[in-house]
Every structure is written in C-alpha cells, then in structure tokens.
Design a protein around this motif. Sequence first.
Motif, PDB file in Angstrom:
ATOM      1  N   PRO A 131      -6.859  17.888   6.491  1.00 50.01           N
ATOM      2  CA  PRO A 131      -7.219  19.178   7.544  1.00 50.01           C
ATOM      3  C   PRO A 131      -7.910  19.229   6.585  1.00 50.01           C
ATOM      4  O   PRO A 131      -8.190  19.833   5.333  1.00 50.01           O
ATOM      5  CB  PRO A 131      -6.537  19.906   7.795  1.00 50.01           C
ATOM      6  CG  PRO A 131      -4.874  19.518   6.926  1.00 50.01           C
ATOM      7  CD  PRO A 131      -5.286  18.152   6.335  1.00 50.01           C
ATOM      8  N   THR A 132      -9.794  19.372   7.501  1.00 50.02           N
ATOM      9  CA  THR A 132     -10.500  20.061   6.847  1.00 50.02           C
ATOM     10  C   THR A 132     -12.076  20.472   8.123  1.00 50.02           C
ATOM     11  O   THR A 132     -11.904  19.982   8.927  1.00 50.02           O
ATOM     12  CB  THR A 132     -11.910  18.505   6.014  1.00 50.02           C
ATOM     13  OG1 THR A 132     -12.777  19.295   5.782  1.00 50.02           O
ATOM     14  CG2 THR A 132     -11.980  17.478   6.503  1.00 50.02           C
TER      15      THR A 132
ATOM     16  N   PRO B 126      -2.618  19.963  -0.097  1.00 56.26           N
ATOM     17  CA  PRO B 126      -3.865  20.074   0.801  1.00 56.26           C
ATOM     18  C   PRO B 126      -4.020  19.059   2.208  1.00 56.26           C
ATOM     19  O   PRO B 126      -5.134  19.201   3.069  1.00 56.26           O
ATOM     20  CB  PRO B 126      -5.204  20.250  -0.022  1.00 56.26           C
ATOM     21  CG  PRO B 126      -4.534  19.266  -1.146  1.00 56.26           C
ATOM     22  CD  PRO B 126      -3.643  18.929  -1.569  1.00 56.26           C
ATOM     23  N   PHE B 127      -2.394  18.371   2.031  1.00 63.17           N
ATOM     24  CA  PHE B 127      -2.965  17.572   3.294  1.00 63.17           C
ATOM     25  C   PHE B 127      -1.343  17.878   3.488  1.00 63.17           C
ATOM     26  O   PHE B 127      -0.456  17.909   3.049  1.00 63.17           O
ATOM     27  CB  PHE B 127      -3.569  16.129   2.379  1.00 63.17           C
ATOM     28  CG  PHE B 127      -2.390  15.791   1.601  1.00 63.17           C
ATOM     29  CD1 PHE B 127      -1.001  14.748   1.789  1.00 63.17           C
ATOM     30  CD2 PHE B 127      -2.287  15.905   0.480  1.00 63.17           C
ATOM     31  CE1 PHE B 127      -0.165  14.169   0.107  1.00 63.17           C
ATOM     32  CE2 PHE B 127      -2.260  15.381  -1.248  1.00 63.17           C
ATOM     33  CZ  PHE B 127      -0.741  14.514  -0.816  1.00 63.17           C
ATOM     34  N   PHE B 128      -1.059  16.621   4.153  1.00 61.35           N
ATOM     35  CA  PHE B 128       0.202  16.431   5.410  1.00 61.35           C
ATOM     36  C   PHE B 128       0.464  14.780   5.550  1.00 61.35           C
ATOM     37  O   PHE B 128      -0.353  14.726   4.920  1.00 61.35           O
ATOM     38  CB  PHE B 128       0.560  16.982   6.455  1.00 61.35           C
ATOM     39  CG  PHE B 128      -0.124  17.470   7.627  1.00 61.35           C
ATOM     40  CD1 PHE B 128       0.031  16.312   9.153  1.00 61.35           C
ATOM     41  CD2 PHE B 128      -1.013  18.314   7.599  1.00 61.35           C
ATOM     42  CE1 PHE B 128      -0.573  16.210   9.320  1.00 61.35           C
ATOM     43  CE2 PHE B 128      -2.211  17.404   8.758  1.00 61.35           C
ATOM     44  CZ  PHE B 128      -1.730  16.690  10.544  1.00 61.35           C
TER      45      PHE B 128
ATOM     46  N   ILE C 239       1.101  -1.219  -0.080  1.00 59.80           N
ATOM     47  CA  ILE C 239      -0.093   0.189  -0.044  1.00 59.80           C
ATOM     48  C   ILE C 239       1.040   1.293   0.055  1.00 59.80           C
ATOM     49  O   ILE C 239       2.223   0.956   0.946  1.00 59.80           O
ATOM     50  CB  ILE C 239      -1.355   0.154   1.477  1.00 59.80           C
ATOM     51  CG1 ILE C 239      -1.978  -1.055   1.269  1.00 59.80           C
ATOM     52  CG2 ILE C 239      -1.496   1.225   1.125  1.00 59.80           C
ATOM     53  CD1 ILE C 239      -2.677  -1.622   2.307  1.00 59.80           C
ATOM     54  N   ASP C 240       1.087   2.167  -0.954  1.00 55.98           N
ATOM     55  CA  ASP C 240       1.463   3.468  -1.272  1.00 55.98           C
ATOM     56  C   ASP C 240       0.977   4.038  -0.178  1.00 55.98           C
ATOM     57  O   ASP C 240       2.031   5.092   0.698  1.00 55.98           O
ATOM     58  CB  ASP C 240       1.283   3.943  -2.503  1.00 55.98           C
ATOM     59  CG  ASP C 240       1.990   5.706  -2.721  1.00 55.98           C
ATOM     60  OD1 ASP C 240       3.102   4.860  -2.543  1.00 55.98           O
ATOM     61  OD2 ASP C 240       1.422   6.047  -2.099  1.00 55.98           O
ATOM     62  N   HIS C 241      -0.585   4.017   0.171  1.00 60.99           N
ATOM     63  CA  HIS C 241      -0.886   5.408   1.055  1.00 60.99           C
ATOM     64  C   HIS C 241      -2.100   5.243   1.458  1.00 60.99           C
ATOM     65  O   HIS C 241      -2.627   4.663   0.590  1.00 60.99           O
ATOM     66  CB  HIS C 241      -0.995   7.171   0.590  1.00 60.99           C
ATOM     67  CG  HIS C 241      -1.639   7.014  -0.569  1.00 60.99           C
ATOM     68  ND1 HIS C 241      -1.187   6.955  -1.290  1.00 60.99           N
ATOM     69  CD2 HIS C 241      -2.798   7.547  -0.603  1.00 60.99           C
ATOM     70  CE1 HIS C 241      -2.012   7.006  -2.763  1.00 60.99           C
ATOM     71  NE2 HIS C 241      -3.746   7.930  -2.184  1.00 60.99           N
ATOM     72  N   VAL C 242      -2.742   6.226   2.489  1.00 63.00           N
ATOM     73  CA  VAL C 242      -3.848   5.577   3.245  1.00 63.00           C
ATOM     74  C   VAL C 242      -4.577   7.417   3.362  1.00 63.00           C
ATOM     75  O   VAL C 242      -4.001   8.284   3.819  1.00 63.00           O
ATOM     76  CB  VAL C 242      -3.930   5.267   4.443  1.00 63.00           C
ATOM     77  CG1 VAL C 242      -5.813   5.556   4.736  1.00 63.00           C
ATOM     78  CG2 VAL C 242      -3.372   3.327   4.083  1.00 63.00           C
ATOM     79  N   ASN C 243      -5.555   8.195   2.692  1.00 63.03           N
ATOM     80  CA  ASN C 243      -5.938   9.126   3.096  1.00 63.03           C
ATOM     81  C   ASN C 243      -7.290   9.142   3.965  1.00 63.03           C
ATOM     82  O   ASN C 243      -8.211   8.519   4.029  1.00 63.03           O
ATOM     83  CB  ASN C 243      -6.926   9.754   1.553  1.00 63.03           C
ATOM     84  CG  ASN C 243      -5.855   9.939   0.878  1.00 63.03           C
ATOM     85  OD1 ASN C 243      -4.659   9.996   1.325  1.00 63.03           O
ATOM     86  ND2 ASN C 243      -6.139  10.106  -0.168  1.00 63.03           N
ATOM     87  N   LEU C 244      -7.148   9.680   5.314  1.00 57.26           N
ATOM     88  CA  LEU C 244      -7.572  10.643   5.828  1.00 57.26           C
ATOM     89  C   LEU C 244      -7.927  11.945   6.670  1.00 57.26           C
ATOM     90  O   LEU C 244      -7.169  12.695   6.818  1.00 57.26           O
ATOM     91  CB  LEU C 244      -7.401   9.532   7.358  1.00 57.26           C
ATOM     92  CG  LEU C 244      -7.087   8.022   7.963  1.00 57.26           C
ATOM     93  CD1 LEU C 244      -6.051   7.800   8.925  1.00 57.26           C
ATOM     94  CD2 LEU C 244      -7.968   7.114   7.123  1.00 57.26           C
ATOM     95  N   ASN C 245      -9.409  12.481   6.783  1.00 56.11           N
ATOM     96  CA  ASN C 245      -9.543  13.560   7.277  1.00 56.11           C
ATOM     97  C   ASN C 245      -9.283  13.956   8.738  1.00 56.11           C
ATOM     98  O   ASN C 245      -9.522  12.745   8.838  1.00 56.11           O
ATOM     99  CB  ASN C 245     -10.879  13.796   6.834  1.00 56.11           C
ATOM    100  CG  ASN C 245     -11.720  13.494   5.019  1.00 56.11           C
ATOM    101  OD1 ASN C 245     -10.140  13.900   4.172  1.00 56.11           O
ATOM    102  ND2 ASN C 245     -12.564  13.823   4.762  1.00 56.11           N
ATOM    103  N   VAL C 246      -8.716  14.554   9.085  1.00 60.15           N
ATOM    104  CA  VAL C 246      -8.720  15.181  10.549  1.00 60.15           C
ATOM    105  C   VAL C 246      -9.197  16.713  10.115  1.00 60.15           C
ATOM    106  O   VAL C 246      -9.507  17.760   9.234  1.00 60.15           O
ATOM    107  CB  VAL C 246      -6.803  15.166  10.892  1.00 60.15           C
ATOM    108  CG1 VAL C 246      -6.221  13.781  10.309  1.00 60.15           C
ATOM    109  CG2 VAL C 246      -6.544  16.196   9.940  1.00 60.15           C
ATOM    110  N   PRO C 247      -9.478  16.964  11.395  1.00 61.51           N
ATOM    111  CA  PRO C 247     -10.244  18.764  11.483  1.00 61.51           C
ATOM    112  C   PRO C 247      -9.256  19.365  11.036  1.00 61.51           C
ATOM    113  O   PRO C 247      -7.827  19.441  11.391  1.00 61.51           O
ATOM    114  CB  PRO C 247      -9.864  18.426  13.656  1.00 61.51           C
ATOM    115  CG  PRO C 247      -9.948  17.104  14.201  1.00 61.51           C
ATOM    116  CD  PRO C 247      -9.272  16.469  12.926  1.00 61.51           C
ATOM    117  N   ALA C 248      -9.551  20.486  10.547  1.00 65.06           N
ATOM    118  CA  ALA C 248      -8.586  21.943  10.479  1.00 65.06           C
ATOM    119  C   ALA C 248      -7.171  22.436  10.956  1.00 65.06           C
ATOM    120  O   ALA C 248      -6.676  22.409  10.704  1.00 65.06           O
ATOM    121  CB  ALA C 248      -9.599  23.086  10.665  1.00 65.06           C
ATOM    122  N   ASP C 249      -7.694  21.672  12.689  1.00 66.20           N
ATOM    123  CA  ASP C 249      -6.811  22.234  13.581  1.00 66.20           C
ATOM    124  C   ASP C 249      -5.817  20.756  13.569  1.00 66.20           C
ATOM    125  O   ASP C 249      -5.663  20.781  15.078  1.00 66.20           O
ATOM    126  CB  ASP C 249      -7.406  23.410  14.383  1.00 66.20           C
ATOM    127  CG  ASP C 249      -8.099  22.379  15.438  1.00 66.20           C
ATOM    128  OD1 ASP C 249      -8.483  21.783  14.812  1.00 66.20           O
ATOM    129  OD2 ASP C 249      -8.694  22.794  16.758  1.00 66.20           O
TER     130      ASP C 249
END
Length: 130
Positions: free
Chosen positions: A60-61, A44-46, A6-16
């Motif tokens: 962050p969203t 738009p991500f780290f 697996i290369d990467h996984v995307n997870l949403n996190v709070p803006a802060d």
Amino acid sequence: MQASHIDHVNLNVPADGKQPAREFYEQKLGFTIEDDLYEAGEKPFFDVRLSATGVVHLWPTDDFEPQAAVNYDHLCIVVEEDIETVKSQLTEAGVDIEKELDSPLGATGVAGAVYVRDPFGYRVELKSRV
C-alpha cells in the motif's frame, strides 16, 4: 545458477487497497490474504498466498498510480483446476474474463489460460497446470 520457481512478486496498490485486494484475491479467486504482520506494523506490505512457495506482496502506498505504461503486462498464476472450471468459478464470482487463450506457452509448457484484471488494474493470467 539454477532457479526452481518464483518466490514472490511485489506490486504497489493504493493506501486503502487491502479491502479491494481481499475481495478480489481471497473472495473471488480463492487465495489467502496474509496480513497479520502488516496489521501489527511489522512489515510494510501484506501477502496474497498463492501456494506454499509463492506469494504476491501488495505494498500500500499513497503514491499509487494505476498502470498507464506498457512496461508491465501481467502476472501468471498456475492453478490446479482445468480451464473450464476456472472460467466457471470466475463467472460465478462475477469476475470478467478479459481474454482467453487455448495454448499460451509458459515456463512449463502449453496450457489453457484466462486473463482478468485485479481491482488495481493489474492483468492476472490464470493458467492451468501443464
């Protein structure tokens, strides 16, 4: 088609969420946070760097809502240390172990694993290398 990892996984996190991510993934688990391009406004991500070939993209969203449904269970990260060392490091870092399994079956076979929660409510399985 034949995949190798697996290369990467995307997870949403709070803006802060960057600082809590840094405290958990970097300071407590020992992974590296890569955020230069995020800070420069170039993406738009780290990232949480897991290995040379794997990252977790944290997005962050303002619309983040902690996990409430069961359509996501956990992310599994294979670590080089034996499970007793992992447990000791987690305890020393103040990370609560939610669950421990002696022999969960994974992509490469059976090995000990522990489950923890990140600051955003995601379950993370830390599994010893088979």
